[in-house]
Scaffold this active site. Structure first.
Site, PDB file in Angstrom:
ATOM      1  N   GLU A  42       0.830  -1.218   0.000  1.00 41.10           N
ATOM      2  CA  GLU A  42       0.000   0.000   0.000  1.00 41.10           C
ATOM      3  C   GLU A  42       0.861   1.263   0.000  1.00 41.10           C
ATOM      4  OE1 GLU A  42      -2.902  -0.453   3.173  1.00 41.10           O
ATOM      5  OE2 GLU A  42      -4.169  -1.649   1.852  1.00 41.10           O
ATOM      6  N   GLU A  70      -5.448  -8.322  -1.419  1.00 40.18           N
ATOM      7  CA  GLU A  70      -6.142  -8.206  -0.135  1.00 40.18           C
ATOM      8  C   GLU A  70      -7.597  -7.897  -0.419  1.00 40.18           C
ATOM      9  OE1 GLU A  70      -4.743  -5.577   2.949  1.00 40.18           O
ATOM     10  OE2 GLU A  70      -2.649  -5.984   2.468  1.00 40.18           O
TER      11      GLU A  70
HETATM   12  C1  BGP Z   1      -4.585  -3.101   4.713  1.00 42.45           C
HETATM   13  C2  BGP Z   1      -3.231  -3.555   5.204  1.00 42.45           C
HETATM   14  C3  BGP Z   1      -3.242  -4.842   5.936  1.00 42.45           C
HETATM   15  C4  BGP Z   1      -4.521  -5.173   6.682  1.00 42.45           C
HETATM   16  C5  BGP Z   1      -5.785  -4.681   6.027  1.00 42.45           C
HETATM   17  C6  BGP Z   1      -7.038  -4.737   6.882  1.00 42.45           C
HETATM   18  O1  BGP Z   1      -4.615  -1.729   4.670  1.00 42.45           O
HETATM   19  O2  BGP Z   1      -2.328  -3.706   4.133  1.00 42.45           O
HETATM   20  O3  BGP Z   1      -2.082  -4.915   6.683  1.00 42.45           O
HETATM   21  O4  BGP Z   1      -4.449  -5.085   8.011  1.00 42.45           O
HETATM   22  O5  BGP Z   1      -5.651  -3.396   5.535  1.00 42.45           O
HETATM   23  O6  BGP Z   1      -7.073  -3.650   7.748  1.00 42.45           O
HETATM   24  P1  BGP Z   1      -7.322  -3.804   9.278  1.00 42.45           P
HETATM   25  O7  BGP Z   1      -6.368  -4.798   9.774  1.00 42.45           O
HETATM   26  O8  BGP Z   1      -7.106  -2.479   9.857  1.00 42.45           O
HETATM   27  O9  BGP Z   1      -8.738  -4.258   9.403  1.00 42.45           O
END
Ligand code: BGP
Length: 481
Positions: A175, A380
């Protein structure tokens, strides 16, 4: 027309959110080890010292470091073709700029990759996922200092050489576009925040501070491009991608002013970084951003050639939700600092307020593919939800529903002509939430017995979605029931 043969189905994790063993076998501290636990209402805090009696979720996480064999066996049982994980820089170079790598760190990932190979699972490795060597944050203020480029290159060279026969797919920075906003300052750019500062403290940045961030991001662009060039030299079969936080933006109304705002948000949010990493050049609109901060980008002589030469092989992104953009100050007043943005009345939201919008994924896939025409990968996507473990079972129909709809949207995008090559569901095993530090915000096909305060046996349990995803992979996305 459906999912192509050889489509890369799998799941994704990140080292600092699942490994634990934060100071074991020679690992150094990273920025993520300095983030406390939190919730939506009580945000995570960044502390300069590790404080006695304070809970830091990355320190144990789900102990994947000691349980990766068990976890990978479960991924294999679901039929994973691809497992996205990240290497923690400080396991390899504990201080970030050590002369020699830490052998135990190298051995750990080697053994993990061999375990994947045993089951014919391809690893997809993120070189840097929301962590940076803490010693270099203190010494250099993270990526603000151009020496970070060389340190990153040395780290990349080490792991490329070490794993060149075990790993084919790589991502340089997770990201990377989060660095465009002040939110990414420490998490993404490794720059020091004030002691005890809250992670969601979006206080107004001075133009000077914003400029420093953009300069730091430029250093990441150079590091990424150089890593792509180097990786291809070390093994011409390497496929190296960028990774963007996918931001699908809609205008809040059909007022042309809102439409322009949405376009600007798409450009700044996605294409500021995408253009550099895919096309090898800054977008025409970048100059206006620099001017707004009265900022002049510092570039070295061959920077622009490096960016041109070091373009990525594929574009990967995360996708969770869409957002709306508005030019109306009254509307914006109600949103304040919420990352979830303006509420969209046409879609439902998760327990954490993230708008559930599968059509937004199709919209985004089309938009990006038609801009860049290179293969895309969703690395993701998933639903953070509260799960209940009863008699060793979790009936997560809501998660199945979320994933089914997003996979259907991908199918439609493929019919639209998009070249989509893979999908790794986020948090395939429950892990620490990046934004809140919670365990309660669960994404996994596999439940991990651990709570927000760190209590639990760490035992693993298969959720209903585990069996569902196994069938999805078996049928290459045909059977989604
Ligand atoms: C993205 C990141 C991840 C992950 C995901 C979900 O932004 O790359 O590392 O954590 O989001 O977010 P969260 O864990 O805050 O629910």
């Amino acid at each position: 027309m459906s999912f192509p043969k050889g489509f890369l189905w799998g799941g994704a994790t990140a080292a600092n959110q699942c490994e634990g063993a934060w100071n074991v076998d020679g690992k150094g501290e990273s920025t993520s080890d300095h983030l406390t636990g939190g919730t939506v209402s009580s945000p995570r805090v960044f502390t300069h010292e590790i404080k006695e009696g304070v809970y830091y979720p990355s320190h144990e996480a789900i102990d994947h470091y000691h349980r990766y064999k068990e976890d990978i066996a479960l991924f294999a049982e679901m039929g994973f073709k691809l497992y996205r994980l990240s290497i923690n820089w400080t396991r390899i170079y504990p201080n970030g700029d050590d002369e020699l790598p830490n052998q135990k760190g190298l051995d750990f990932y080697k053994s993990l990759f061999e375990e994947c190979k045993k089951y014919d699972i391809e690893p997809l490795v993120t070189i840097s996922h929301y962590e940076f060597p803490f010693e270099l944050s203190k010494k250099w203020n993270g990526w603000e200092d151009r020496r970070s480029v060389d340190a990153f290159l040395k780290y990349s060279e080490t792991i490329f050489n070490e794993y060149k026969d075990l790993v084919k797919y790589w991502l340089t920075f997770n990201e990377i576009n989060i660095g465009v906003s002040s939110f990414g300052k420490t998490m993404s750019l490794g720059m020091m925040s004030d002691d005890n500062s809250s992670m969601f403290d979006f206080k107004e940045e001075t133009p000077e501070a914003a400029g420093k961030r953009l300069q730091a991001l430029h250093h990441q662009f150079i590091a990424s491009a150089k890593a792509v060039i180097l990786g291809h030299k070390i093994n011409p079969d390497f496929q190296i991608g960028c990774m963007i936080a996918g931001q699908a933006m809609y205008p809040n109304t059909c007022n042309p002013k809102d439409v322009l705002k949405a376009q600007e948000a798409m450009y700044m949010g996605n294409y500021y970084c995408g253009d550099v990493q895919v096309r090898g050049e800054y977008s025409p609109f970048a100059q206006r951003l620099f001017d707004s901060y009265n900022f002049t980008l510092e570039v070295e002589e061959d920077d622009y050639e490096i960016l041109k030469e070091g373009t990525v092989d594929f574009y990967s992104f995360s996708y969770y939700m869409s957002s709306c953009a508005s030019a109306d100050p009254e509307v914006l007043k109600n949103v304040g600092n919420m990352i979830t943005g303006i509420k969209n009345p046409y879609i439902e939201a998760s327990d954490w307020g993230w708008g559930i919008d599968p059509d937004g994924l199709r919209f985004y896939l089309n938009d990006v593919y038609n801009r860049y025409r290179i293969p895309l990968m969703v690395v993701e996507n998933g639903l953070g939800a509260i799960d209940e473990l009863i008699d060793g079972k979790v009936h997560d129909t809501y998660r199945i529903d979320y994933l089914r709809k997003h996979i259907e949207a991908m199918k439609e995008a493929i019919k639209d002509g998009v070249d989509l090559i893979g999908y790794t569901m986020w948090g395939c095993i429950d892990l620490v939430s990046a934004s809140t530090g919670e365990m309660k915000k669960r994404y996994g096909f596999i439940y991990v017995d651990k709570d927000n305060d760190g209590n639990g046996t760490l035992d693993r349990f298969k959720k209903d979605s585990f069996y569902w995803y196994k069938k999805v992979i078996e049928t290459n996305g045909e059977d989604l029931e």
